[in-house]
Design an enzyme around this catalytic site. Structure first.
Site, mmCIF file in Angstrom:
data_model
loop_
_atom_site.group_PDB
_atom_site.id
_atom_site.type_symbol
_atom_site.label_atom_id
_atom_site.label_comp_id
_atom_site.label_asym_id
_atom_site.label_seq_id
_atom_site.Cartn_x
_atom_site.Cartn_y
_atom_site.Cartn_z
ATOM 1 N N CYS A 86 4.752 -10.097 2.660
ATOM 2 C CA CYS A 86 4.601 -9.720 1.248
ATOM 3 C C CYS A 86 5.877 -9.941 0.458
ATOM 4 C CB CYS A 86 4.234 -8.244 1.127
ATOM 5 S SG CYS A 86 3.382 -7.528 2.512
ATOM 6 N N GLU A 119 -2.391 6.439 4.715
ATOM 7 C CA GLU A 119 -3.623 5.672 4.632
ATOM 8 C C GLU A 119 -4.302 5.681 6.003
ATOM 9 O OE1 GLU A 119 -2.701 1.782 3.157
ATOM 10 O OE2 GLU A 119 -2.410 2.494 1.117
ATOM 11 N N ASP A 162 2.822 -1.455 4.108
ATOM 12 C CA ASP A 162 1.769 -0.641 4.707
ATOM 13 C C ASP A 162 1.147 -1.288 5.945
ATOM 14 O OD1 ASP A 162 2.340 1.028 2.673
ATOM 15 O OD2 ASP A 162 0.365 1.011 1.746
ATOM 16 N N SER A 169 -6.482 2.602 2.695
ATOM 17 C CA SER A 169 -5.977 1.289 2.340
ATOM 18 C C SER A 169 -6.930 0.631 1.354
ATOM 19 C CB SER A 169 -5.858 0.429 3.598
ATOM 20 O OG SER A 169 -5.702 -0.930 3.266
ATOM 21 N N CYS A 224 4.477 -5.852 -2.190
ATOM 22 C CA CYS A 224 3.634 -5.050 -1.305
ATOM 23 C C CYS A 224 3.294 -3.710 -1.940
ATOM 24 C CB CYS A 224 4.330 -4.835 0.035
ATOM 25 S SG CYS A 224 3.293 -3.965 1.225
ATOM 26 N N ASP A 225 2.055 -3.324 -1.780
ATOM 27 C CA ASP A 225 1.451 -2.061 -2.163
ATOM 28 C C ASP A 225 2.274 -1.158 -3.079
ATOM 29 O OD1 ASP A 225 -0.398 -3.156 -0.542
ATOM 30 O OD2 ASP A 225 -0.729 -1.407 0.692
ATOM 31 N N LYS A 226 3.106 -0.274 -2.522
ATOM 32 C CA LYS A 226 3.797 0.744 -3.323
ATOM 33 C C LYS A 226 4.931 0.162 -4.144
ATOM 34 C CE LYS A 226 0.969 3.194 -1.195
ATOM 35 N NZ LYS A 226 0.495 2.029 -0.451
ATOM 36 N N CYS A 249 -1.298 -9.226 1.157
ATOM 37 C CA CYS A 249 -2.654 -9.294 1.702
ATOM 38 C C CYS A 249 -3.629 -9.905 0.698
ATOM 39 C CB CYS A 249 -3.121 -7.905 2.096
ATOM 40 S SG CYS A 249 -2.071 -7.104 3.326
#
Length: 587
Positions: free
Chosen positions: A56, A463, A88, A489, A129-131, A211
Site C-alpha cells: 500500500c 477488525e 491492516d 475490514s 492504507c486504510d487508517k 487492496c
C-alpha cells in the site's frame, strides 16, 4: 515580505524565515541546499506514509517526488516528511490489529506536530492504507491549511497462471487479498490443498498499491475526491501506473493555487461535502469503516456528523457501482470505466450531490462534473435509474442492543438475506471466536457475538476479517450472522454488524447478552435488537462485573484507550474544532 504573488508576511513560515532574528533558522535551510529565493517562497509540507510494511505504501516516496516538482513549478518550496502507518492486512488476526485505529490518531497528531513545529504554510498529503487516509485528511482539517490529498493508488488484480492446480472459482476471477483470507477458511475445512494455497498467495497481490476491492483504502480514496480534498480522478489510477506522476505533479501545483486564493481545508470540508462523501460510500458499496472515519473528519472541522447522520445518507442512496467484496470488479476496473467523476455524475442526475462545494482545484463540484464527458458503462457503473439496489450498500442499525447505533455492509445481499434472527453464541474476544470457527464449534443459524473489542475495551477496536473470511471460506457466510463492538475490514462480506454502541467496556447492552438470547437483525428496517425485557436487562446490569481487564496498562494503546470517545462520534481522542482557542494559520 511580499515577493511575487505570495504575501509571506501572512503565512506561518515567516516565523522561521523572516528578519534578522531568524538568521539561525535560515542557516539550517542553507545547510540543506536551499537558496534565498527558495527560503523566501511559501513552505509546503509534502507528507507521506511511505514505509516498507506493505505494498500500500511502498510507492508513495516516488510519487512524493512528482508532488515536489509541482510545488516548485507553482512557486513554492516543498519540504518532504514521513509519518507512520499500520497496515491492516499485516496487522489482521493477531494482537497487532490493536494498533490500527490508534495509528489513525498518531498519523493525524504527528503530521500536525511536524507542520506546527516547522511552520509550513500548506500540505500535500499522500497515503495508501486504510487508517492513513483519514488520518492524513484529519490533520489537514485540524490545521485548516491549504491542503491537497493524494491517494497512492490501488494494487493491480491478481491472476492465477494458466494451468495452475487451483479450484476453478479462484482461477477464473481477479484476485484480491480478500480471496487469500477466504482461502485460509477453505484450507481449514480441507477443500483447498497446501499446494493450491501456496500458488494463490504468490499471485494474489502482484504489484504495489492498496487492496483492490472497495475495501477501506479505496473507499476513503473515493471519499477524498467526493469531499473535495483530492483532485478529481486522482485516486483511480493503480499505483504502478506512470500517470500517477501527472496527478502528483498537478496536486503540487494545485496547493499553490489554494495558497494564493487562501482556500483552506475547512472551506472545502463542510456539512454538504461530508454528505457528498457519504453518498459515494453508499453507492459504491464501500467499507463500514467510513461510518467511523467521516464523523472523525467532521469532528476536526467542528461539524456534528455522527454515525446516524452518515447512515441517513446511506438509506436513501441507490447502490449502483459493482465492486468487490459484494460485487465483481476492482478499483482498476472502476478507473477504466471513468472513475469516481462518472459515479458522481450519476448521483447528480438524481439530485443527490451538492454541486456548490469547493474542491482542491479551486472549482466547484458542479464545475468539475461539467468537464466530464464519459457516461456510466452499465456494467461496472450502473445508471442511477437502474441501480443494483435502491438503497445504499451500507446500512445503519439501531435498537435495544445498539442504542447508539451499529453498521452493516449489505452490498451484494438480496432482500431476504438482509434479515436474520437466531440465538446468540457469545465470545469474549476475537481469538475465542476464531478458535470456535476453526473448530466448527458453532451452529448454522446462530448469531455470533464478539464483545470487548471496542475502542476503549479492546483496546483498539480490532477488525474481524480473519474470523469473517474463515466463515465465508467454510461456506457459512450466509448461514450465520456476526455482531461486534469492534470493526470489520472493508473486505468483509456476509451479515456482519460492527460498531455496536455503547461498547461492552462502557456497559453497553452487548456486554449483557447471554448464549441463547434471540437476536434480530434487519437491515431493511434498520433494527438490531435482543429479545430480553427491560426488567431482565436491568437485572443483568446489576449483576455485571464490569469491564474486562486488558494487558494494555501502559504505552500508546493504553493512552488511546484512555482518551478515545464513543464509536458513533468517530472514536476520536481530542475535543476537536469546537474547543480550539486559535487557528494555526493565523498565529
Amino acid at each position: 515580505m511580499l515577493k511575487g504573488k505570495f504575501d509571506k508576511s501572512r503565512l506561518p513560515s515567516r516565523h522561521v524565515t523572516d528578519g534578522p532574528a531568524r538568521a539561525p533558522h535560515r542557516s539550517y535551510y542553507y545547510a540543506m541546499g536551499l537558496d534565498q529565493e527558495q527560503i523566501d517562497q511559501p513552505f509546503v509540507g509534502v507528507a507521506t506514509c511511505w514505509n516498507e510494511a506493505a505494498p500500500c505504501n511502498i510507492a508513495l516516496s516516488r510519487q512524493a517526488q512528482a508532488v515536489k516538482l509541482g510545488v516548485m513549478a507553482g512557486g513554492g518550496t516543498p519540504r518532504e516528511f514521513t509519518t507512520i502507518t499500520v497496515t491492516d492486512g499485516i496487522a489482521m488476526g493477531h494482537e497487532g490489529m490493536r494498533s490500527s485505529l490508534a495509528s489513525r490518531e498518531a498519523i493525524a497528531d504527528t503530521v500536525e506536530l511536524t507542520m506546527r513545529g516547522h511552520c509550513y504554510d500548506a500540505i500535500v498529503g499522500l497515503a495508501g492504507c486504510d487508517k492513513s487516509l483519514p488520518g492524513m485528511m484529519m490533520a489537514m482539517i485540524r490545521l485548516n491549511t491549504p491542503s491537497v490529498f493524494l491517494y497512492g493508488g490501488s494494487i493491480l488484480p491478481g491472476k492465477v497462471p494458466a494451468g495452475a492446480d487451483v479450484p476453478a472459482d479462484f482461477a477464473s476471477r481477479d484476485l484480491t487479498v480478500q480471496d487469500m483470507f477466504e482461502a485460509v477458511g477453505r484450507h481449514q475445512n480441507g477443500t483447498l490443498s497446501d499446494a493450491a494455497l501456496a500458488i494463490l498467495e504468490r499471485v494474489a497481490c502482484p504489484s504495489a498499491g492498496a487492496c483492490g476491492g472497495q475495501f477501506t483504502a479505496n473507499t476513503m480514496a473515493c471519499v477524498s475526491e467526493a469531499i473535495g480534498l483530492a483532485l478529481f480522478n486522482s485516486s483511480g489510477a493503480p499505483a504502478p501506473y506512470e500517470s500517477r506522476d501527472q496527478y502528483a505533479q498537478a496536486s503540487g501545483q494545485a496547493v499553490m493555487n489554494l495558497i494564493e486564493k487562501n482556500i483552506r481545508a475547512r472551506d472545502i470540508v463542510t456539512r454538504q461535502s461530508l454528505e457528498n462523501a457519504a453518498r459515494v460510500v453508499a453507492c459504491t458499496g464501500g467499507s463500514t469503516n467510513a461510518g467511523l472515519h467521516l464523523p472523525a473528519m467532521a469532528h476536526e472541522a467542528g461539524i456534528d456528523f455522527f454515525l446516524e447522520d452518515v447512515c441517513e445518507i446511506f438509506k436513501d442512496t441507490p447502490y449502483f457501482v459493482d465492486l468487490k467484496p459484494g460485487g465483481q470488479y476492482v478499483a482498476k476496473d472502476l478507473y477504466d470505466a471513468g472513475g469516481l467523476p462518472v459515479v458522481m455524475k450519476e448521483l447528480r442526475k438524481a439530485g443527490l450531490i451538492h454541486e456548490d462545494c469547493i474542491t482542491a482545484s479551486g472549482r466547484s463540484v458542479g464545475e468539475e462534473l461539467d468537464m466530464i464527458d464519459r457516461e456510466a458503462d452499465g456494467k461496472i457503473i450502473h445508471t442511477i435509474d437502474n441501480p443494483i439496489s435502491k438503497s445504499g450498500g451500507v446500512v445503519g442499525l439501531k435498537g435495544n442492543l445498539a442504542p447508539e447505533g451499529a453498521i452493516v455492509k449489505v452490498a451484494g445481499m438480496t432482500g431476504q438475506e438482509q434479515m436474520f434472527q437466531g440465538p446468540a453464541r457469545v465470545f469474549e474476544c476475537e481469538e475465542d471466536a476464531f478458535a470456535a470457527v476453526q473448530a466448527r464449534s458453532y451452529e448454522e443459524g446462530e448469531v455470533i457475538v464478539i464483545r470487548n473489542e471496542g475502542p476503549a475495551g479492546g483496546p483498539g477496536m480490532r477488525e474481524m476479517l480473519s474470523t469473517t473470511a474463515a466463515l465465508s471460506g467454510q461456506g457459512m457466510g450466509k448461514k450465520v450472522a456476526l455482531i461486534t463492538d469492534g470493526r470489520f475490514s472493508g473486505a468483509t462480506r456476509g451479515f456482519c454488524v460492527g460498531h455496536v454502541g455503547p461498547e461492552a467496556a462502557l456497559g453497553g447492552p452487548i456486554a449483557l447478552v447471554r448464549d441463547g438470547d434471540i437476536i434480530t437483525l434487519n437491515a431493511l428496517s434498520g433494527e438490531l435488537s435482543v429479545d430480553v425485557s427491560d426488567e431482565d436487562m436491568a437485572q443483568r446490569r446489576a449483576e455485571w462485573a464490569g469491564p474486562r481487564k486488558t494487558i494494555y496498562t501502559s504505552g500508546a494503546i493504553w493512552k488511546f484507550a484512555k482518551l478515545v470517545g464513543p464509536t458513533y462520534k468517530g472514536a476520536v481522542t481530542h475535543p476537536g474544532a469546537d474547543e480550539e482557542g486559535h487557528v494555526y494559520m493565523d498565529l
